[in-house]
Design a protein around this motif. Structure first.
Motif, PDB file in Angstrom:
ATOM      1  N   ASN A 122       0.853  -1.195   0.000  1.00 12.44           N
ATOM      2  CA  ASN A 122       0.000   0.000   0.000  1.00 12.44           C
ATOM      3  C   ASN A 122       0.888   1.243   0.000  1.00 12.44           C
ATOM      4  N   LEU A 123       1.242   1.656  -1.195  1.00 15.18           N
ATOM      5  CA  LEU A 123       2.203   2.760  -1.336  1.00 15.18           C
ATOM      6  C   LEU A 123       1.687   4.056  -0.707  1.00 15.18           C
ATOM      7  N   ALA A 124       0.408   4.361  -0.929  1.00 15.78           N
ATOM      8  CA  ALA A 124      -0.135   5.627  -0.423  1.00 15.78           C
ATOM      9  C   ALA A 124      -0.050   5.663   1.101  1.00 15.78           C
ATOM     10  N   TRP A 125      -0.395   4.555   1.730  1.00 19.48           N
ATOM     11  CA  TRP A 125      -0.314   4.479   3.198  1.00 19.48           C
ATOM     12  C   TRP A 125       1.145   4.619   3.643  1.00 19.48           C
ATOM     13  N   GLY A 126       2.051   4.006   2.920  1.00 20.51           N
ATOM     14  CA  GLY A 126       3.468   4.014   3.284  1.00 20.51           C
ATOM     15  C   GLY A 126       4.074   5.408   3.305  1.00 20.51           C
ATOM     16  N   ASN A 127       3.434   6.359   2.619  1.00 24.75           N
ATOM     17  CA  ASN A 127       3.966   7.723   2.615  1.00 24.75           C
ATOM     18  C   ASN A 127       3.917   8.371   3.993  1.00 24.75           C
ATOM     19  N   PHE A 128       2.941   7.983   4.816  1.00 22.33           N
ATOM     20  CA  PHE A 128       2.820   8.642   6.126  1.00 22.33           C
ATOM     21  C   PHE A 128       4.047   8.351   6.992  1.00 22.33           C
ATOM     22  N   PRO A 129       4.407   7.059   7.209  1.00 21.41           N
ATOM     23  CA  PRO A 129       5.628   6.828   7.997  1.00 21.41           C
ATOM     24  C   PRO A 129       6.905   7.298   7.301  1.00 21.41           C
ATOM     25  N   MET A 130       6.931   7.278   5.947  1.00 21.96           N
ATOM     26  CA  MET A 130       8.161   7.647   5.261  1.00 21.96           C
ATOM     27  C   MET A 130       8.549   9.106   5.519  1.00 21.96           C
ATOM     28  N   LEU A 131       7.555   9.978   5.478  1.00 17.67           N
ATOM     29  CA  LEU A 131       7.872  11.391   5.670  1.00 17.67           C
ATOM     30  C   LEU A 131       8.365  11.655   7.090  1.00 17.67           C
ATOM     31  N   SER A 132       7.815  10.921   8.069  1.00 19.00           N
ATOM     32  CA  SER A 132       8.282  11.075   9.454  1.00 19.00           C
ATOM     33  C   SER A 132       9.755  10.713   9.551  1.00 19.00           C
ATOM     34  N   HIS A 133      10.140   9.687   8.803  1.00 21.48           N
ATOM     35  CA  HIS A 133      11.520   9.210   8.875  1.00 21.48           C
ATOM     36  C   HIS A 133      12.497  10.320   8.460  1.00 21.48           C
ATOM     37  N   GLY A 134      12.165  11.046   7.404  1.00 20.52           N
ATOM     38  CA  GLY A 134      13.017  12.148   6.940  1.00 20.52           C
ATOM     39  C   GLY A 134      13.121  13.236   8.006  1.00 20.52           C
ATOM     40  N   ALA A 135      11.983  13.537   8.640  1.00 21.48           N
ATOM     41  CA  ALA A 135      11.972  14.571   9.684  1.00 21.48           C
ATOM     42  C   ALA A 135      12.838  14.138  10.866  1.00 21.48           C
ATOM     43  N   VAL A 136      12.748  12.867  11.229  1.00 24.03           N
ATOM     44  CA  VAL A 136      13.560  12.346  12.339  1.00 24.03           C
ATOM     45  C   VAL A 136      15.043  12.495  12.015  1.00 24.03           C
ATOM     46  N   LYS A 137      15.409  12.139  10.796  1.00 28.31           N
ATOM     47  CA  LYS A 137      16.830  12.201  10.409  1.00 28.31           C
ATOM     48  C   LYS A 137      17.356  13.631  10.529  1.00 28.31           C
ATOM     49  N   ALA A 138      16.563  14.603  10.053  1.00 27.25           N
ATOM     50  CA  ALA A 138      17.010  15.998  10.091  1.00 27.25           C
ATOM     51  C   ALA A 138      17.146  16.476  11.538  1.00 27.25           C
ATOM     52  N   LEU A 139      16.176  16.129  12.398  1.00 25.15           N
ATOM     53  CA  LEU A 139      16.245  16.574  13.798  1.00 25.15           C
ATOM     54  C   LEU A 139      17.375  15.880  14.544  1.00 25.15           C
ATOM     55  N   HIS A 263      -4.016   8.076  -4.214  1.00 25.89           N
ATOM     56  CA  HIS A 263      -5.147   8.852  -3.689  1.00 25.89           C
ATOM     57  C   HIS A 263      -5.231   8.802  -2.165  1.00 25.89           C
ATOM     58  N   GLY A 264      -4.703   7.742  -1.588  1.00 28.68           N
ATOM     59  CA  GLY A 264      -4.777   7.613  -0.131  1.00 28.68           C
ATOM     60  C   GLY A 264      -3.721   8.425   0.605  1.00 28.68           C
ATOM     61  N   SER A 265      -2.828   9.064  -0.136  1.00 28.11           N
ATOM     62  CA  SER A 265      -1.794   9.906   0.470  1.00 28.11           C
ATOM     63  C   SER A 265      -2.265  11.356   0.378  1.00 28.11           C
ATOM     64  N   ALA A 266      -2.277  12.064   1.515  1.00 24.12           N
ATOM     65  CA  ALA A 266      -2.783  13.446   1.529  1.00 24.12           C
ATOM     66  C   ALA A 266      -1.712  14.384   0.978  1.00 24.12           C
ATOM     67  N   THR A 267      -2.028  15.068  -0.116  1.00 25.46           N
ATOM     68  CA  THR A 267      -1.091  16.021  -0.728  1.00 25.46           C
ATOM     69  C   THR A 267      -1.681  17.422  -0.518  1.00 25.46           C
ATOM     70  N   CYS A 268      -1.073  18.192   0.369  1.00 29.00           N
ATOM     71  CA  CYS A 268      -1.756  19.358   0.930  1.00 29.00           C
ATOM     72  C   CYS A 268      -1.109  20.694   0.552  1.00 29.00           C
ATOM     73  N   VAL A 269      -1.969  21.699   0.378  1.00 27.76           N
ATOM     74  CA  VAL A 269      -1.503  23.086   0.372  1.00 27.76           C
ATOM     75  C   VAL A 269      -1.469  23.515   1.828  1.00 27.76           C
ATOM     76  N   MET A 270      -0.333  23.972   2.318  1.00 33.36           N
ATOM     77  CA  MET A 270      -0.215  24.361   3.727  1.00 33.36           C
ATOM     78  C   MET A 270       0.052  25.864   3.827  1.00 33.36           C
ATOM     79  N   ASN A 271      -0.842  26.556   4.542  1.00 37.97           N
ATOM     80  CA  ASN A 271      -0.684  28.000   4.716  1.00 37.97           C
ATOM     81  C   ASN A 271      -0.133  28.307   6.107  1.00 37.97           C
ATOM     82  N   PHE A 272       1.034  28.901   6.135  1.00 35.15           N
ATOM     83  CA  PHE A 272       1.658  29.310   7.395  1.00 35.15           C
ATOM     84  C   PHE A 272       1.410  30.813   7.547  1.00 35.15           C
TER      85      PHE A 272
END
Ligand SMILES: Cc1cc2nc3c(=O)[nH]c(=O)nc-3n(C[C@H](O)[C@H](O)[C@H](O)COP(=O)(O)OP(=O)(O)OC[C@H]3O[C@@H](n4cnc5c(N)ncnc54)[C@H](O)[C@@H]3O)c2cc1C
Length: 597
Positions: A122-139, A263-272
């Motif tokens: 389930n590639l779309a589902w897999g995107n959720f943990p994958m992005l966290s992994h990148g954030a963890v590495k940077a922090l 489609h199951g992966s949320a691709t968002c416009v984020m307004n800061f």
């Protein structure tokens, strides 16, 4: 109906037999990662992927994520949150993370195995943990102690998820153009982040208690261009330095994208909108931190391509054995049936063998790169760490670009094996082709991987990574010199390795007087490199299988696939070589207006 069975035999062959991971893990100090435990982890990851994630793949595609414009909330497809809860409870989010922050400290190579199965399922589902992994590495690499304490533990535990907020409407590849601003807040050392980020994966969703955005922005005194970018950690709910959770931060999802696939992966416009954020690392050095996030994510996206190719191949193979059409050109193979199964036809075999060769060879390309991440971090000797780091840097763009481009080829071939049924949604094959398409675009397009390989990873380092890989090829060739069972692979592999070195020198020489030569050669150089790398892994696969106690049918299948690879896929290098040698002139001569009206 499409199915998925984790290819455990081939995964274990690649990891243990070819790469020798059991001994590597022990040498690198992964005390808990003994064979028994690693096998148990692989089995459990396979069970979870096959029984929990794979059944949600279709519904994720059909229902997709939903956006509520009134609240800015995003809901994930049915079943996604429950699956994520199970993933978190099982400790999977922290499998390879540092135990200091609650991780299990397992090798990155094992993480690569987990990721392949998750992405096949389930590639779309897999995107959720994958992005966290990148954030963890940077922090982990650049965060201050309090940031690690406060953000890393919940990210590793999976109770919070992470994002990478880079892209803006007017800039994706060229992040030097970004407009998001960070203004210092007078009182507490935080910053007010203002700007719009687009295409943010997992930017908003209802699966976790908080979302930790890693945002690229510019400080007021930032130098122009890419040297003026800084990185900020900006959570959805404010987090104080003591870890206490505050009010909702001024960051909202403005909408989600309607996409070709995932489609199951949320691709968002984020307004800061003046959102509270904290600087990660030094001012204006955000690009370095971004590369830490991206390098981890680039190998991960390569695995997404691999996972899709594997699943598509499994289904194409099953169908090709069952579907009866026409008789074999050389006489009936199933005379008791009204027609032969389509697997007898040479053209169907071409499609199947191409998939098999790219998937099994690609698995080694990918797992080797992950193993190098382990070596780059844990080798006792500094020289060995540097060696591994240089090599994985060189192989990362090859792995990302080739595995994803091959996933387009493989999922299309798999769909083609189904004939008209492949084009029909019910059979599931067209979803793989749609899902595969994004993998060549995000985390740096194929064109950008190609520039990275020939520019940063080759020209700028005098070919350091290439020399290391060619050293591996020569060591293998020497080891098996004179072995008649391997001669058919060793000789062409050696010839290609020599040609690769020569081609590199000639291309870099041309580029010395005309920088466009690098860009003009980049795409073909990348694929030339990828096909030679795979030739090495196929030759090694045959040598390893032959020397193993595996069944004869397994050994034969490796040899037959390797022969197909050397005879019918490796010659693609001839085309790429010709294109590289043709140089920049025919690409650059035409003025932009001559392209058409
Ligand atoms: C579904 C999805 C999810 C995404 N998730 C995220 C995310 O989580 N976080 C995030 O920050 N971004 C995300 N992205 C954005 C993605 O990373 C970018 O779309 C990608 O990097 C390309 O940028 P761009 O779209 O601006 O294309 P552009 O940069 O405009 O490129 C257009 C074309 O020009 C080529 N090109 C550009 N510059 C060069 C050059 N110097 N040399 C050669 N060719 C060049 C590119 O290869 C491409 O073919 C996502 C995108 C999508 C569609």
């Amino acid at each position: 109906m499409s199915s998925y069975k984790p290819p455990l035999d081939d995964i274990r062959f690649a990891l243990f037999d070819v790469l020798g991971s059991e001994a590597n893990f022990a040498r690198l100090g992964f005390a808990d990662a003994n064979r028994e435990l690693v096998d148990a982890v692989i089995d459990e990851a396979a069970r979870f992927s096959e029984t929990v994630l794979a059944p949600l793949n279709r519904i994720g595609d059909e229902v997709g994520c939903k956006f509520d414009p009134a609240t800015g909330d995003v809901s994930v497809p049915p079943g996604f949150k429950q699956a994520f809860d199970q993933f978190v409870e099982g400790g999977w989010t922290g499998l390879t993370n540092d135990p200091e922050f609650g991780g299990q400290g397992m090798p990155a190579a094992l993480g690569g195995v987990l990721t392949e199965m998750v992405d096949s399922a389930n590639l779309a589902w897999g995107n959720f943990p994958m992005l966290s992994h990148g954030a963890v590495k940077a922090l982990e690499t650049y965060g201050e102690d309090w940031q690690k304490e406060v953000f890393l533990k919940p990210l590793v535990a999976g109770t919070w998820t992470g994002t990478m907020c880079l892209t803006e409407p007017h800039c994706g590849t060229d992040l030097g153009l970004l407009k998001t601003r960070a203004i210092p807040n007078a009182d507490d050392g935080s910053y007010a982040i203002t700007g719009t980020k687009i295409f943010i994966t997992a930017g908003e969703h209802d699966m976790s208690g908080n979302i930790v955005h890693l945002v690229l922005a510019k400080l007021p005194d930032a130098p122009a261009g890419a040297k003026g970018i800084s990185l900020f950690v900006t959570p959805k709910f404010k987090v104080a330095r003591d870890g206490s959770i505050g009010e909702r931060n001024a960051v909202r999802c403005g909408s989600i994208e309607h996409k070709m696939g995932i489609h199951g992966s949320a691709t968002c416009v984020m307004n800061f909108d003046g959102a509270q954020g904290y600087l990660v690392g030094e001012p204006h050095k955000g690009l370095q931190a971004m590369f830490v996030m991206m390098n981890s994510a680039r190998l991960g996206v390569g695995v997404q391509g691999l996972g899709l190719s594997e699943r598509a191949y499994q289904n194409a193979l099953r169908y090709s054995r069952e579907r009866l059409q026409s008789r074999s050109l050389s006489g009936p193979k199933a005379p008791d049936k009204p027609a032969d199964p389509i697997i007898v036809h040479p053209d169907v075999r071409r499609m199947l063998l191409t998939q098999k060769a790219l998937v099994e060879g690609g698995r080694l390309l990918s797992l080797h790169a992950y193993s190098l991440l382990d070596a780059a971090e844990h080798e006792a000797d500094a020289g060995a760490r540097e060696h591994a780091d240089t090599l994985v840097g060189f192989l990362t763009p090859i792995s990302k670009a080739c595995l994803t481009e091959w996933s387009i080829e493989s999922t299309y071939n798999a769909m083609q094996c189904f004939g008209g049924h492949g084009y029909i949604h019910e059979y599931g094959m067209e979803q793989y082709a749609r899902d595969a398409r994004i993998t060549t675009i995000y985390e740096g397009t194929t064109g950008i991987q190609a520039l990275d390989l020939i520019g940063r990873k080759t020209a700028a380092s005098q070919g350091a990574g290439l020399k290391l890989f060619l050293g591996m090829v020569e060591a293998f060739a020497k080891q098996h010199e004179g072995d008649p069972a391997l001669a058919e692979f060793i000789a062409p592999l050696r010839a290609k390795a020599a040609e690769w070195g020569k081609l590199t020198i000639e291309t870099l020489q041309r580029a010395a007087s005309n920088p466009d030569e690098l860009g003009a050669a980049s795409h073909d150089y990348l694929f030339y490199s990828g096909y030679v790398v795979l030739a090495y892994w196929w030759a090694r696969s045959v040598a390893t299988a032959d020397a193993s106690s595996r069944p004869q049918a397994f050994k034969d299948a490796k040899r037959e696939t390797a022969r197909f690879y050397f005879a019918r896929i490796l010659p693609r290098t001839l085309l790429h070589k010709a294109a590289i040698e043709a140089g920049a002139a025919s690409l650059m001569a035409m003025p932009a207006e001559h392209f058409g009206e």
